[in-house]
Design a protein around this motif. Structure first.
Motif, mmCIF file in Angstrom:
data_model
loop_
_atom_site.group_PDB
_atom_site.id
_atom_site.type_symbol
_atom_site.label_atom_id
_atom_site.label_comp_id
_atom_site.label_asym_id
_atom_site.label_seq_id
_atom_site.Cartn_x
_atom_site.Cartn_y
_atom_site.Cartn_z
ATOM 1 N N VAL A 86 0.868 -1.166 0.000
ATOM 2 C CA VAL A 86 0.000 0.000 0.000
ATOM 3 C C VAL A 86 0.912 1.225 0.000
ATOM 4 C CG1 VAL A 86 -1.732 1.304 1.285
ATOM 5 C CG2 VAL A 86 -1.816 -1.196 1.260
ATOM 6 N N MET A 87 0.640 2.141 -0.910
ATOM 7 C CA MET A 87 1.455 3.346 -1.040
ATOM 8 C C MET A 87 0.599 4.533 -0.591
ATOM 9 S SD MET A 87 3.130 4.849 -4.548
ATOM 10 C CE MET A 87 1.577 4.585 -5.401
ATOM 11 N N MET A 88 1.169 5.384 0.250
ATOM 12 C CA MET A 88 0.432 6.554 0.716
ATOM 13 C C MET A 88 1.340 7.770 0.672
ATOM 14 S SD MET A 88 -1.730 7.201 4.221
ATOM 15 C CE MET A 88 -0.360 7.001 5.316
ATOM 16 N N GLU A 89 0.833 8.838 0.112
ATOM 17 C CA GLU A 89 1.530 10.115 0.129
ATOM 18 C C GLU A 89 0.606 11.098 0.819
ATOM 19 O OE1 GLU A 89 3.761 13.179 -2.915
ATOM 20 O OE2 GLU A 89 3.157 11.206 -3.607
ATOM 21 N N ARG A 90 1.136 11.842 1.780
ATOM 22 C CA ARG A 90 0.275 12.759 2.523
ATOM 23 C C ARG A 90 0.989 14.071 2.786
ATOM 24 N NH1 ARG A 90 1.007 13.321 7.910
ATOM 25 N NH2 ARG A 90 2.650 12.086 8.836
ATOM 26 N N THR A 91 0.204 15.116 2.911
ATOM 27 C CA THR A 91 0.709 16.432 3.262
ATOM 28 C C THR A 91 -0.173 16.976 4.376
ATOM 29 O OG1 THR A 91 1.466 16.822 0.999
ATOM 30 C CG2 THR A 91 1.231 18.751 2.402
ATOM 31 N N ALA A 92 0.438 17.350 5.496
ATOM 32 C CA ALA A 92 -0.298 17.930 6.612
ATOM 33 C C ALA A 92 -0.243 19.453 6.489
ATOM 34 C CB ALA A 92 0.315 17.484 7.938
ATOM 35 N N ALA B 276 1.584 23.990 4.126
ATOM 36 C CA ALA B 276 2.125 22.643 4.329
ATOM 37 C C ALA B 276 3.200 22.660 5.418
ATOM 38 C CB ALA B 276 2.705 22.109 3.031
ATOM 39 N N VAL B 277 3.049 21.782 6.402
ATOM 40 C CA VAL B 277 4.019 21.697 7.492
ATOM 41 C C VAL B 277 4.701 20.338 7.560
ATOM 42 C CG1 VAL B 277 2.925 23.482 8.900
ATOM 43 C CG2 VAL B 277 2.205 21.091 9.159
ATOM 44 N N GLU B 278 4.174 19.362 6.826
ATOM 45 C CA GLU B 278 4.768 18.025 6.831
ATOM 46 C C GLU B 278 4.344 17.303 5.557
ATOM 47 O OE1 GLU B 278 4.917 14.075 9.713
ATOM 48 O OE2 GLU B 278 3.399 15.591 10.063
#
Length: 57
Positions: free
Chosen positions: A23-29, A36-38
């Motif tokens: 499972v591939m996940m890309e995230r931006t917090a 964007a901080v993370e």
């Protein structure tokens, strides 16, 4: 989120067979201002994880 398969390096790092499902996940917090901080790009063994995702507006 998406799906991919383990290449040689990923299989070694995740202790699975080459070609195993991942499972591939890309995230931006974002902070409260929308900045964007993370950011992260993650791979998980499909046979060891499940996800419960809650989106907040």
């Amino acid at each position: 989120m998406g799906a991919t398969t383990a290449g040689t390096e990923q299989a070694e790092l995740l202790q699975c067979n080459r070609g195993s499902a991942l499972v591939m996940m890309e995230r931006t917090a974002l902070d409260s201002r929308g900045i964007a901080v993370e950011h992260g790009h993650h791979l998980y063994r499909a046979d060891r994880y499940s996800f419960d995702i809650t989106l907040v507006d």
